[in-house]
Scaffold this motif. Structure first.
Motif, PDB file in Angstrom:
ATOM      1  N   VAL A 309      57.780   4.167  62.782  1.00 52.87           N
ATOM      2  CA  VAL A 309      56.810   3.902  61.718  1.00 52.87           C
ATOM      3  C   VAL A 309      56.063   5.178  61.321  1.00 52.87           C
ATOM      4  CG1 VAL A 309      54.705   2.613  61.148  1.00 52.87           C
ATOM      5  CG2 VAL A 309      56.559   1.489  62.393  1.00 52.87           C
ATOM      6  N   LEU A 313      56.005   6.588  57.492  1.00 49.31           N
ATOM      7  CA  LEU A 313      54.743   6.625  56.744  1.00 49.31           C
ATOM      8  C   LEU A 313      54.331   8.050  56.391  1.00 49.31           C
ATOM      9  CD1 LEU A 313      52.642   3.875  58.561  1.00 49.31           C
ATOM     10  CD2 LEU A 313      53.895   3.709  56.414  1.00 49.31           C
ATOM     11  N   LEU A 348      61.267  -1.252  55.391  1.00 51.07           N
ATOM     12  CA  LEU A 348      59.951  -0.655  55.647  1.00 51.07           C
ATOM     13  C   LEU A 348      59.568   0.313  54.533  1.00 51.07           C
ATOM     14  CD1 LEU A 348      57.517  -0.236  57.518  1.00 51.07           C
ATOM     15  CD2 LEU A 348      58.824   1.546  58.693  1.00 51.07           C
ATOM     16  N   ALA A 352      56.157  -0.445  52.516  1.00 51.33           N
ATOM     17  CA  ALA A 352      55.062   0.526  52.583  1.00 51.33           C
ATOM     18  C   ALA A 352      54.966   1.341  51.296  1.00 51.33           C
ATOM     19  CB  ALA A 352      55.267   1.438  53.789  1.00 51.33           C
ATOM     20  N   LEU A 356      51.556   1.511  49.231  1.00 49.91           N
ATOM     21  CA  LEU A 356      50.895   2.819  49.112  1.00 49.91           C
ATOM     22  C   LEU A 356      50.811   3.272  47.659  1.00 49.91           C
ATOM     23  CD1 LEU A 356      52.293   4.801  52.178  1.00 49.91           C
ATOM     24  CD2 LEU A 356      49.934   4.148  51.751  1.00 49.91           C
ATOM     25  N   ILE A 369      45.595   4.399  55.982  1.00 55.70           N
ATOM     26  CA  ILE A 369      46.752   3.649  56.495  1.00 55.70           C
ATOM     27  C   ILE A 369      46.588   3.513  58.008  1.00 55.70           C
ATOM     28  CG2 ILE A 369      49.270   3.480  56.521  1.00 55.70           C
ATOM     29  CD1 ILE A 369      49.280   5.796  54.469  1.00 55.70           C
ATOM     30  N   ALA A 371      48.509   1.627  61.435  1.00 59.42           N
ATOM     31  CA  ALA A 371      49.672   0.892  61.948  1.00 59.42           C
ATOM     32  C   ALA A 371      49.501   0.673  63.445  1.00 59.42           C
ATOM     33  CB  ALA A 371      50.967   1.648  61.663  1.00 59.42           C
ATOM     34  N   LEU A 386      50.413  -3.577  59.822  1.00 60.23           N
ATOM     35  CA  LEU A 386      50.206  -2.459  58.895  1.00 60.23           C
ATOM     36  C   LEU A 386      49.057  -2.802  57.952  1.00 60.23           C
ATOM     37  CD1 LEU A 386      51.253   0.304  57.848  1.00 60.23           C
ATOM     38  CD2 LEU A 386      52.764  -0.972  56.319  1.00 60.23           C
ATOM     39  N   ILE A 388      46.683  -1.213  54.782  1.00 58.31           N
ATOM     40  CA  ILE A 388      46.527  -0.159  53.767  1.00 58.31           C
ATOM     41  C   ILE A 388      45.274  -0.478  52.962  1.00 58.31           C
ATOM     42  CG2 ILE A 388      47.530   0.900  51.718  1.00 58.31           C
ATOM     43  CD1 ILE A 388      50.273   0.402  52.917  1.00 58.31           C
TER      44      ILE A 388
END
Length: 454
Positions: A309, A313, A348, A352, A356, A369, A371, A386, A388
């Motif tokens: 992850v 990210l 993912l 994400a 984002l 962010i 996680a 997760l 955000i």
């Protein structure tokens, strides 16, 4: 609670059966030993009665043994007791060992024999034998007498206790040896099942694509069918993604031609030009939506390695900071150690990336962010949480469920097709997760998604 293994269940079941079997066996042997021991005591008492009879002499109208070979009759507390009484119940002889014991022998008729258990004054038990006889004196007179002997049960109980201890020890050692042998045999027999489990875990981790060969005949059907299912699933997924991709791409060229035609002077003058442009735009949105779906597999990603992850990210954050560099945004990233996503990396990235991108579009100065791992003792792989957040205007409470629908947009002035969050919702649900929209501590929107452990 984690379920017990098949080996544990079999061993526990066998242990219960062995305990029951050995328990019944020990009980049977104990009863047999008690019966044999009591018969042995009875035989010894018979011998003692015969010894008293053979040693008896007439004495003042009564009987008294003379020159007994058994010295225990003369020793108090020796554990062997004797008595001779006449027809009136008057003792004509009592052994010295009988003093202070409080033993009362039963009265029996001539020719009667009575064997049983008596109590001493201190509460301990003795086994006794009383025999009624008729003695003919020298003058020819017949008179009845009762010969009684008793033996203490203390040695019997001590011997019984030693036997029980040995039985429990022997059968305990035997049960341990049997269970050990069975556990070893069971381990050998179940090794193919453990191999299947290990290879399935390797398939889930992406190290293998299917199960190996060389399995026993009993498992060959399972492994062969499972491999066929894995291959079919991969082929089905590939066909699904290729079909969607081909379909969407096949529409792109006609749509581009139609858009070019709509920009020409002759078409713009038509009364239906605006409606045509709107419909072409809708078709273009549908094509883009299907292209995004074709790029993501959904599900658990069987046969693919877990996605790191932090790495995913960081790549997305770096790309978006470059895209929105003119706005001077900051993006704070916090990822727990060992945080992974169990599924396709494209899933993912799509999830994400959309979240984002929306956060960067609406943020004023900052995006955050976070996680974390979702740990479950019963699961083999951790889940993912997760979050955000941004410091933008946020999402009104009444609109939070609507923004997850395809084509929904809160502000038409912001670029986009309104399909990003619908793709996110669909992919999160396909991966067994949930999505929640709330207000962030930064002042804007807070979108939290959870992928459950598996």
């Amino acid at each position: 609670m984690q379920p017990r293994s098949l080996s544990t269940r079999l061993l526990v079941s066998l242990s219960i059966l062995l305990i029951l079997f050995f328990g019944v066996t020990i009980l049977a042997l104990d009863l047999v030993f008690q019966d044999v021991s009591r018969r042995a005591v009875q035989d010894r008492l018979e011998v003692q009665v015969l010894a008293l009879l053979s040693a008896s002499e007439e004495d003042d109208g009564g009987l008294r043994p003379d020159g007994l070979a058994e010295p225990r009759f003369s020793n108090p507390g020796s554990g062997l007791y004797g008595e001779i009484v006449d027809a009136d119940g008057v003792p004509t002889w009592r052994s010295k060992s009988l003093m202070g014991t409080g033993i009362e022998f039963p009265r029996v008729r001539t020719g009667e024999r009575r064997f049983g258990e008596l109590q001493r004054a201190d509460g301990s038990s003795v086994l006794s034998l009383s025999v009624g006889i008729e003695w003919q004196f020298r003058n020819g007179v017949l008179r009845p007498f009762v010969y009684s002997v008793a033996e203490s049960l203390d040695p019997y109980y001590a011997q019984l206790s030693r036997l029980r201890g040995r039985l429990f020890g022997w059968f305990g050692v035997l049960m341990v040896l049997l269970l050990g042998s069975f556990a070893y045999t069971l381990r050998r027999l179940l090794s193919p099942l453990r191999r299947v489990e290990q290879e399935i875990e390797a398939i889930e981790a992406g190290d293998l694509t299917e199960l190996g060969g060389g399995y026993p005949r009993e498992l060959l059907g399972i492994t062969t069918n499972l491999n066929a299912l894995l291959r079919s699933e991969r082929e089905r997924l590939a066909r699904y993604r290729n079909t969607l991709g081909n379909l969407a791409h096949s529409f792109k060229t006609p749509l581009a031609v139609m858009r070019n035609l709509l920009t020409t002077q002759q078409v713009r003058e038509l009364s239906v030009a605006k409606q045509l442009d709107e419909q072409v735009g809708r078709m273009d949105d549908i094509v883009k939506y299907q292209l995004r779906r074709a790029a993501a597999s959904g599900g658990t990603g069987l046969g693919t390695a877990p996605t790191d992850v932090r790495e995913a990210l960081e790549g997305l954050r770096g790309a978006l900071l470059k895209v929105y560099v003119e706005r001077g945004l900051t993006c704070e990233l916090t990822v727990a150690e060992g945080c992974t996503f169990t599924g396709d990396r494209e899933d993912l990235t799509e999830i994400a990336g959309n979240l984002l991108d929306n956060a960067f579009k609406w943020a004023r100065t900052k995006v955050r962010i976070t996680a974390d791992r979702i740990v479950s003792p019963a699961a083999r792989r951790d889940g993912l949480r997760l979050v955000i957040e941004d410091d933008g205007p946020g999402i009104p409470l009444a609109s939070r469920s609507r923004v997850l629908e395809r084509g929904a947009r809160l502000d038409e002035r912001v670029a986009g097709q309104g399909i990003g969050l619908s793709v996110v919702r669909e992919l999160v649900e396909l991966n067994g997760g949930s999505i929640d929209i709330d207000k962030s501590a930064l002042g804007g929107a807070r979108i939290e998604l959870k992928i459950a452990p598996v």
